[in-house]
Every structure is written in structure tokens, then in C-alpha cells.
Design an enzyme around this catalytic site. Structure first.
Site, mmCIF file in Angstrom:
data_model
loop_
_atom_site.group_PDB
_atom_site.id
_atom_site.type_symbol
_atom_site.label_atom_id
_atom_site.label_comp_id
_atom_site.label_asym_id
_atom_site.label_seq_id
_atom_site.Cartn_x
_atom_site.Cartn_y
_atom_site.Cartn_z
ATOM 1 N N SER A 106 -8.765 40.906 1.803
ATOM 2 C CA SER A 106 -7.467 41.383 2.292
ATOM 3 C C SER A 106 -7.375 42.889 2.519
ATOM 4 O O SER A 106 -6.350 43.366 3.012
ATOM 5 C CB SER A 106 -6.355 40.951 1.338
ATOM 6 O OG SER A 106 -6.026 39.597 1.565
ATOM 7 N N GLN A 166 -7.316 22.956 2.946
ATOM 8 C CA GLN A 166 -8.175 23.327 1.828
ATOM 9 C C GLN A 166 -9.318 22.325 1.669
ATOM 10 O O GLN A 166 -10.475 22.704 1.466
ATOM 11 C CB GLN A 166 -7.355 23.394 0.539
ATOM 12 C CG GLN A 166 -6.358 24.531 0.496
ATOM 13 C CD GLN A 166 -5.491 24.485 -0.749
ATOM 14 O OE1 GLN A 166 -5.802 23.780 -1.709
ATOM 15 N NE2 GLN A 166 -4.399 25.225 -0.726
ATOM 16 N N THR A 167 -8.983 21.048 1.784
ATOM 17 C CA THR A 167 -10.014 20.011 1.689
ATOM 18 C C THR A 167 -11.030 20.148 2.807
ATOM 19 O O THR A 167 -12.249 20.064 2.581
ATOM 20 C CB THR A 167 -9.370 18.617 1.736
ATOM 21 O OG1 THR A 167 -8.496 18.460 0.610
ATOM 22 C CG2 THR A 167 -10.431 17.526 1.708
ATOM 23 N N TYR A 201 3.456 36.375 -0.406
ATOM 24 C CA TYR A 201 2.127 36.630 0.137
ATOM 25 C C TYR A 201 1.733 35.478 1.058
ATOM 26 O O TYR A 201 1.387 34.398 0.606
ATOM 27 C CB TYR A 201 1.102 36.777 -0.989
ATOM 28 C CG TYR A 201 -0.109 37.571 -0.580
ATOM 29 C CD1 TYR A 201 -0.252 38.894 -0.989
ATOM 30 C CD2 TYR A 201 -1.089 37.011 0.217
ATOM 31 C CE1 TYR A 201 -1.356 39.633 -0.608
ATOM 32 C CE2 TYR A 201 -2.196 37.745 0.603
ATOM 33 C CZ TYR A 201 -2.333 39.053 0.185
ATOM 34 O OH TYR A 201 -3.427 39.778 0.574
ATOM 35 N N SER A 202 1.808 35.723 2.348
ATOM 36 C CA SER A 202 1.451 34.706 3.335
ATOM 37 C C SER A 202 0.535 35.322 4.383
ATOM 38 O O SER A 202 0.922 36.250 5.098
ATOM 39 C CB SER A 202 2.700 34.139 4.018
ATOM 40 O OG SER A 202 2.329 33.270 5.081
ATOM 41 N N ASN A 203 -0.675 34.805 4.462
ATOM 42 C CA ASN A 203 -1.656 35.313 5.417
ATOM 43 C C ASN A 203 -1.272 35.021 6.864
ATOM 44 O O ASN A 203 -1.781 35.652 7.789
ATOM 45 C CB ASN A 203 -3.022 34.723 5.097
ATOM 46 C CG ASN A 203 -3.553 35.223 3.768
ATOM 47 O OD1 ASN A 203 -4.019 36.346 3.661
ATOM 48 N ND2 ASN A 203 -3.463 34.390 2.744
ATOM 49 N N GLY A 336 -8.881 42.719 -2.222
ATOM 50 C CA GLY A 336 -9.275 41.606 -1.368
ATOM 51 C C GLY A 336 -10.040 40.554 -2.141
ATOM 52 O O GLY A 336 -10.715 40.864 -3.129
#
Length: 397
Positions: A106, A166-167, A201-203, A336
């Protein structure tokens, strides 16, 4: 406070570190990095301080199983500590070194937001423009501003929290993703709150800002950053790769983000899913130069830099967030974290101390973030008046 990596799988018991690897972890490989960027080499801290840091970090590596770490701490008028410990490759035992390339997670956000703010300075983008002016199909897009995206206050769902994604990533970590696909994953979920209501916190925010840079500049984000951010500051070891490649020589990165929780080498995994939010590569020397440039606003006007540094509470005690910059108990910059690697690049305003940490693992120790453990260990000794906060469990049982 970095989440440019996927959420963790349920905790599983891990195999013990092989004895041969444990021996390698205890090895101490010292050496001062080349100054670079026109800087004169700094003298070491006093012998007692160096000995204490050496001992504390050596102990930490043994306790955590961390393969290797590079630490650089520079304090004007006082001295420096620049060393690598442990190994860059657990198979070969190759020592960790201060000049190795590493993925920095990050910290990428600081580069991307700098690109956005340069466009603000050029009058091509307004901080309070709605993102719908630049990217179509964004939920609440007409009410979410560029500023709110950079502040992580948009309310947009973070795509890395999508369970199916994620999977998929665990099953096929070398798969390539494009930005629009990441947005599709995020936008399949409703917003989590109204724009500007709070911090989260959202990318997804940074994927949108990366797309904004491309739309307005007409350049690929990697090319834009190379020309307008990296090159002007002579950051020759910093880049935003478009695929899985990482330059040589580099540290191998290790993670437990696997279907069975086993630790594996993630060096060749494709970080395209992190793109504008976490896919950058750099090294210690470049991050040493970048951190003061970031906080002094070398690439921006004074007015825009002042906007960048207006941090707001995150809801986490001692932590606030500005426009792509994180303030952690007074240490300002960013950290990060993505599969295989962790990094910290921050400066403290009191004594202009610059701290850079690079790790080749993101396997939490007792559910505590490794880079925060290292940062706390070093600063508690060298800068006890303003230590990095001791980490708390990030994934309690």
C-alpha cells in the site's frame, strides 16, 4: 493499518520451521546501503544503540520465524541504522541485503495519489469533483468526490473482502486482473455507508483513482508514474509492474494465504489485483528518498500539499488519514502488506527521522502484523519518545 492484501483464511496450525531454516534466520548480515540520491553516508548511531537494535531484531526473527528484514532509520544530526538480517531465500540461504527489490504493497497509494494531485495542480481534476465525471458505473458516483476516494471515505465496498474472490485468488494466485474486473467485484456489493460519513480502508478507492489518472492523462498509470513521479526524483528502483515480474536482485516473499494455510513462496504471484493500490516495487534506498519528498510536497504546489496532509480520524486511536498518507502516532507516510511482503516508509516531524522497513513475509506472528512488530522494536530503542505503536492482534481467534 495496511490492507492491500486479501483477508486471511481461517487460522490453521502451521508446520514448524525446519531446523536448517531456523539457523539461517538467526544469521545477521550487516552492511550500510549506498547513500544514493545525492545523500552523504550518515554515521552510525552510538555503539550501544546499534548493539541493542541488533540484539532485539535478531531475537525477533527467531521468535517470529520471519525469514529476512531490512531496516533503515536516519535521524539528521544523530546518525543512522541501516542493516539487513536473515535470508532473502529460505531454500538457498541467500542473505537478505539492503539493495534488494521488494514489493511494497500500500505504499503504492502514496504514488497513485501523488499522480492525482499533480493533475489537480494542473487544473485538470478538482478534488471535490464527483468521480462519475471520470469513471462511469460507480455506485453513488455523482456524490463521491475525488477527495473522499483519496481519504478512504467513499463508502465503497472493498473488493478484497469478497469471499469468492478470495477463494479464486488462493486457488490461482498467478491469475491476471484488470481494473474494471476489480470494480465489478466491488460494485456487486452495496456501499457500506454514505460518502464522507466515516473512514474505511477500501482498496476500491485507489483502483478508481488509478483509472482517473489514466483517463485524464491518456497514459497507462505505470507510464505516468514513471515519467511524473519516479523519474523526477531519480527513483531508479521504483516501478509499477503490469504483471508478476519483479526485477533482480530481489527478496523472495513468503505467505500463508493458501488454501491449506501452509507457508509458500509467493514471489511469482501476480499482484495485478492490487494495481494502483498495492502493486509497486521499490527498494530501501528509493523509499528513503521518497518519504521526505512525499511529506515535503516536492512534486506538488504548497496549496495542494497542505490539502494532502490534512488528516482525519480513522476511528482507530492514534491513527489518522489524509490524501493517501497515513499518520500512525506521529509517524507519517504509509505502510504496505500483500502476500509475501510487508513494508513501512514513514517520517516523524519532531526530529525528521525517516524509517524504512522491508520484510519478505506477511505471515502474522500470534496474529500480530510483522512490520509493526519490527517498527515498534526499533523505535522503542532509538526514538523512545515517539515509538511506533505496539501491534495488537489483527485476526483474533
Amino acid at each position: 493499518m495496511s490492507r492491500s492484501r486479501p483477508a486471511r483464511a481461517p487460522r490453521r496450525r502451521r508446520a514448524a520451521v525446519p531446523a536448517t531454516v531456523a539457523v539461517l534466520l538467526a544469521a545477521l548480515c550487516t552492511g550500510t546501503a549506498p547513500a544514493g540520491h545525492g545523500s552523504a553516508p550518515a554515521k552510525d548511531f552510538d555503539a550501544t544503540t546499534v548493539e541493542r537494535v541488533d540484539g532485539a531484531l535478531g531475537k525477533l526473527l527467531k521468535e517470529t520465524g520471519l525469514p529476512g528484514v531490512t531496516v533503515g532509520l536516519w535521524i539528521p544530526g544523530r546518525g543512522s541504522y541501516v542493516k539487513s538480517l536473515g535470508v532473502a531465500d529460505t531454500k538457498t540461504g541467500t542473505p537478505m541485503k539492503t539493495d534488494l527489490y521488494s514489493r511494497v504493497g500500500s505504499i503504492t497509494k502514496t504514488f497513485t495519489v501523488t499522480g492525482v494531485l499533480q493533475l489537480v495542480d494542473q487544473g485538470k481534476v478538482g478534488l471535490d469533483d464527483p468521480i462519475s465525471r471520470y469513471v462511469t458505473g460507480v455506485p453513488n458516483g455523482e456524490h463521491i468526490t475525488v477527495r473522499q476516494l483519496a481519504e478512504l471515505r467513499s463508502g465503497l465496498f472493498d473488493y478484497i473482502d469478497d469471499k469468492q474472490w478470495q477463494t479464486d485468488l488462493r486457488d490461482d494466485p498467478e491469475r491476471a486482473y484488470n481494473p474494471r474486473r476489480l470494480l465489478d467485484i466491488a460494485f456487486a456489493h452495496p456501499p457500506t455507508f454514505k460518502p464522507g460519513a466515516k473512514w474505511q480502508y477500501s482498496n476500491t478507492n485507489l483502483i478508481l483513482l488509478g483509472m482517473l489518472v489514466e483517463k485524464v492523462s491518456g497514459r497507462h498509470l505505470s507510464d505516468y508514474l514513471q515519467e511524473h513521479v519516479f523519474a523526477p526524483l531519480k527513483l531508479k528502483s521504483t516501478s509499477l509492474p503490469t504483471g508478476a515480474a519483479i526485477p533482480d536482485p530481489h527478496a523472495h516473499g513468503y505467505t500463508d494465504f493458501t488454501p491449506d494455510g501452509a507457508i509458500t513462496d509467493a514471489t511469482a504471484w501476480n499482484p495485478s489485483w492490487a494495481w494502483a493500490t498495492g502493486a509497486a516495487v521499490s527498494d530501501m534506498n528509493d523509499l528513503r528518498a521518497w518519504t521526505p519528498a512525499l511529506l515535503d510536497g516536492k512534486l506538488l504546489t504548497k496549496k495542494t500539499q497542505a490539502e494532502r496532509l490534512k488528516t482525519l480520524p480513522t476511528g482507530v486511536p492514534g491513527i489518522s488519514y489524509g490524501l493517501g498518507v497515513l499518520d500512525t502516532a506521529g509517524w507519517i507516510g504509509h505502510n504496505g502488506d500483500l502476500p509475501g511482503y510487508e513494508a513501512v516508509a514513514v517520517r516523524h516531524p519532531d526530529d525528521k527521522a525517516v524509517l524504512v522497513i522491508l520484510l519478505n513475509s506477511n505471515v502474522n506472528h500470534q496474529d500480530k502484523n510483522l512490520s509493526s512488530l519490527v517498527a515498534h522494536t526499533v523505535t522503542s530503542i532509538v526514538t523512545p519518545d515517539h515509538p511506533w505503536p505496539a501491534p495488537t492482534p489483527v485476526n483474533p481467534e
